[in-house]
Design an enzyme around this catalytic site. Structure first.
Site, mmCIF file in Angstrom:
data_model
loop_
_atom_site.group_PDB
_atom_site.id
_atom_site.type_symbol
_atom_site.label_atom_id
_atom_site.label_comp_id
_atom_site.label_asym_id
_atom_site.label_seq_id
_atom_site.Cartn_x
_atom_site.Cartn_y
_atom_site.Cartn_z
ATOM 1 N N CYS A 1 37.976 22.931 46.500
ATOM 2 C CA CYS A 1 38.954 23.456 46.414
ATOM 3 C C CYS A 1 40.060 22.735 47.390
ATOM 4 O O CYS A 1 41.248 22.882 47.260
ATOM 5 C CB CYS A 1 39.007 24.829 46.873
ATOM 6 S SG CYS A 1 37.469 25.618 46.278
ATOM 7 N N THR B 1 37.970 45.433 30.565
ATOM 8 C CA THR B 1 36.602 45.364 29.804
ATOM 9 C C THR B 1 35.590 44.204 30.046
ATOM 10 O O THR B 1 36.174 43.230 30.478
ATOM 11 C CB THR B 1 37.180 44.947 28.084
ATOM 12 O OG1 THR B 1 37.859 45.959 27.589
ATOM 13 C CG2 THR B 1 35.808 44.705 27.184
ATOM 14 N N HIS C 1 28.242 31.055 38.567
ATOM 15 C CA HIS C 1 28.127 29.439 38.361
ATOM 16 C C HIS C 1 27.407 28.795 39.377
ATOM 17 O O HIS C 1 27.439 27.598 39.376
ATOM 18 C CB HIS C 1 29.615 29.196 37.934
ATOM 19 C CG HIS C 1 30.608 28.930 39.247
ATOM 20 N ND1 HIS C 1 31.044 27.808 39.541
ATOM 21 C CD2 HIS C 1 31.243 29.719 39.835
ATOM 22 C CE1 HIS C 1 31.758 27.777 40.591
ATOM 23 N NE2 HIS C 1 32.058 29.329 40.821
ATOM 24 N N GLN D 1 27.460 31.103 48.300
ATOM 25 C CA GLN D 1 26.633 29.495 48.151
ATOM 26 C C GLN D 1 25.044 30.014 48.542
ATOM 27 O O GLN D 1 24.373 29.061 48.475
ATOM 28 C CB GLN D 1 27.196 28.806 49.622
ATOM 29 C CG GLN D 1 28.480 28.127 49.294
ATOM 30 C CD GLN D 1 28.286 27.077 48.107
ATOM 31 O OE1 GLN D 1 27.145 26.538 48.044
ATOM 32 N NE2 GLN D 1 29.643 26.896 47.456
ATOM 33 N N THR E 1 35.614 34.692 43.936
ATOM 34 C CA THR E 1 36.994 34.813 44.654
ATOM 35 C C THR E 1 37.430 36.322 44.441
ATOM 36 O O THR E 1 37.944 36.921 45.504
ATOM 37 C CB THR E 1 37.930 33.950 43.962
ATOM 38 O OG1 THR E 1 37.700 32.836 44.092
ATOM 39 C CG2 THR E 1 39.454 34.027 44.402
ATOM 40 N N SER F 1 28.233 34.714 43.014
ATOM 41 C CA SER F 1 29.139 34.122 41.938
ATOM 42 C C SER F 1 28.000 33.328 40.854
ATOM 43 O O SER F 1 27.266 32.716 41.553
ATOM 44 C CB SER F 1 29.985 33.014 42.326
ATOM 45 O OG SER F 1 30.809 32.473 41.475
ATOM 46 N N ASN G 1 30.094 26.676 52.379
ATOM 47 C CA ASN G 1 30.234 25.524 51.236
ATOM 48 C C ASN G 1 30.346 24.161 51.544
ATOM 49 O O ASN G 1 30.028 23.463 51.039
ATOM 50 C CB ASN G 1 31.431 26.042 50.201
ATOM 51 C CG ASN G 1 32.599 26.545 50.854
ATOM 52 O OD1 ASN G 1 32.820 26.979 51.917
ATOM 53 N ND2 ASN G 1 33.582 25.645 50.747
HETATM 54 N N1 PLP Z 1 33.136 31.659 48.343
HETATM 55 C C1 PLP Z 1 32.513 30.323 48.748
HETATM 56 C C2 PLP Z 1 31.670 30.214 49.769
HETATM 57 C C3 PLP Z 1 32.461 29.562 47.860
HETATM 58 O O1 PLP Z 1 31.826 28.410 47.742
HETATM 59 C C4 PLP Z 1 33.250 29.610 46.480
HETATM 60 C C5 PLP Z 1 33.198 28.611 45.400
HETATM 61 O O2 PLP Z 1 32.971 27.551 45.754
HETATM 62 C C6 PLP Z 1 33.923 30.855 46.376
HETATM 63 C C7 PLP Z 1 33.717 31.826 47.353
HETATM 64 C C8 PLP Z 1 34.924 31.163 45.023
HETATM 65 O O3 PLP Z 1 33.782 31.486 44.145
HETATM 66 P P1 PLP Z 1 34.282 31.449 42.503
HETATM 67 O O4 PLP Z 1 34.302 29.963 42.212
HETATM 68 O O5 PLP Z 1 33.256 32.184 41.734
HETATM 69 O O6 PLP Z 1 35.788 32.247 42.436
#
Ligand code: PLP
Length: 389
Positions: free
Chosen positions: A326, A238, A202, A180, A73, A200, A152
């Site tokens: 989300c 930091t 995770h 993704q 994000t 990202s 996603n």
């Molecule tokens: N962009 C896409 C395509 C995603 O699928 C996601 C999270 O599901 C994000 C951005 C946001 O990433 P983060 O969860 O690391 O903020």
């Protein structure tokens, strides 16, 4: 009861090797990477720089082109707001697609409140952004185009190389939200020809709360966070040292395992999708039939609510999602499914099963056994079922 996790597009479990290499940075190696005049600080700095190399190697970027952030994000916000603001004197038009994640979609909308004009490109029925559509939308005042690598919700992989090249011919910069795809399919920033790219941790078996923005050398942008001079003055604050170390290790492991895991997940996903489509009448696959993330199975079932399916799947130990994590919780059908041209009542019956490296043939068999009767039972109870032909 056996628990089967099939929501890897929402997040992935942390890899044991990743976890282990983070522990020292949560305990004895606690130094601040900016405190370079003593060894604890230097140790932390070296760990951050090693992780930068690992992530850069996965993306085929230069280490200095990797800016660590708090996740996808923040990387999306930094790319879009940071680039649009720094290049405002060149123009105020931004182009994105109508199926972006909210991290991009809402950021573009936000800028439209501050004098920017935003075009949301339509997609075809499979979720593809047609290069021709982009060509006609570009204008002399377009400074930035932001299109996701893969969606996603529906897993469709976009023709980024072509879209980036069209964008450059028109003199604008190209950002790609690859949250993704990084770690799942090859993402080579040079080959794709992108100027900025978000990732990202995770989503690739790394820790949450850490990600990065690739910023090609020579790209000018403003920072979003003001404060210290970290990340070569591109992102103050930091550094999240344990998180960054974990992200680096996750990137290294993803690079080693991608081919094998990708092939296995593609086969498992194909078997799951075909099995469900055959067993459940009035069902359809959403997204592109071939150009999709390996192991991403997204479907719509008529005459049922996706949320009801999720609750019943949970009772038999299967964790999945309806639309993106989300958007779950809101009763509005997802903007992505509507952008494909699906009517509201069909979009409401969406289910996303996303496989990961921990899933087995047995997991797929289990879902193939439990899901068809769940959909049938829900249809029998559903008032929507009156419309059944
Ligand atoms: N962009 C896409 C395509 C995603 O699928 C996601 C999270 O599901 C994000 C951005 C946001 O990433 P983060 O969860 O690391 O903020």
């Amino acid at each position: 009861m056996r628990q089967i996790y099939m929501d890897h597009s929402a997040t992935t479990p942390i890899d044991q090797e990743v976890f282990e290499c983070m522990i020292p940075y949560l305990t004895d190696r606690f130094g601040n990477p900016s405190s370079i005049f003593y060894s604890a600080g230097q140790t932390a700095r070296q760990a951050v720089e090693k992780a930068r190399e690992q992530v850069a190697s996965l993306l085929n970027a230069l280490p200095d082109e990797v800016v660590f952030t708090s996740g996808g994000t923040e990387a999306d916000n930094l790319a879009i707001v940071g680039y649009a603001m720094a290049n405002r004197h060149k123009g105020n038009h931004i182009i994105t697609s109508s199926i972006e994640h909210h991290a991009v979609y809402d950021t573009c909308k936000y800028l439209s409140n501050y004098g920017f004009e935003v075009t949301f490109l339509p997609v075809d029925g499979n979720g593809i952004v047609e290069p021709e559509t982009l060509k006609t939308a570009l204008k002399p005042n377009t400074t930035l185009v932001s299109i996701m690598h893969a969606n996603n919700e529906i897993g469709t992989v976009e023709p980024i190389k072509e879209l980036a090249s069209i964008t450059h011919e028109a003199g604008a910069a190209f950002h790609c939200d690859a949250v993704q795809t990084v770690g799942r399919i090859p993402v080579d920033v040079v080959d794709l020809g992108v100027d900025m790219l978000s990732a990202s941790s995770h989503k690739l078996y790394g820790p949450k709360g850490v990600g990065c923005l690739y910023v090609r050398t020579g790209i000018t942008m403003q920072k979003l966070l003001h404060g210290g001079g970290q990340e070569k003055k591109r992102r103050a604050g930091t550094e999240n040292v344990p998180g960054i170390v974990g992200f680096g290790k996750a990137a290294e492991l993803a690079q080693q395992r991608m081919d094998e895991t990708g092939k296995r997940l593609r086969e498992l996903g194909e078997r799951l999708a075909q099995g469900l489509l055959q067993a459940i009448p009035y069902s359809r696959l959403t997204g592109h039939p071939v150009k999709r993330i390996p192991g991403h199975v997204s479907l719509c079932f008529e005459f049922v609510e996706g949320e009801s399916i999720l609750l019943m799947l949970d009772q038999v130990g299967v964790m999945a999602s309806s639309g993106s994590a989300c958007t779950s919780g809101s009763l509005e059908p997802s903007h992505v499914l509507l952008a494909l041209g699906l009517p509201h009542e069909i979009a409401h019956g969406s289910l996303r099963l996303t496989l990961g490296k921990g899933n087995s043939e047995e997991d797929v068999d289990h879902v193939l056994n439990v899901l068809p009767p769940i959909v049938e039972r829900l249809r029998q109870m559903s008032p929507l079922n009156n419309t059944r032909r």
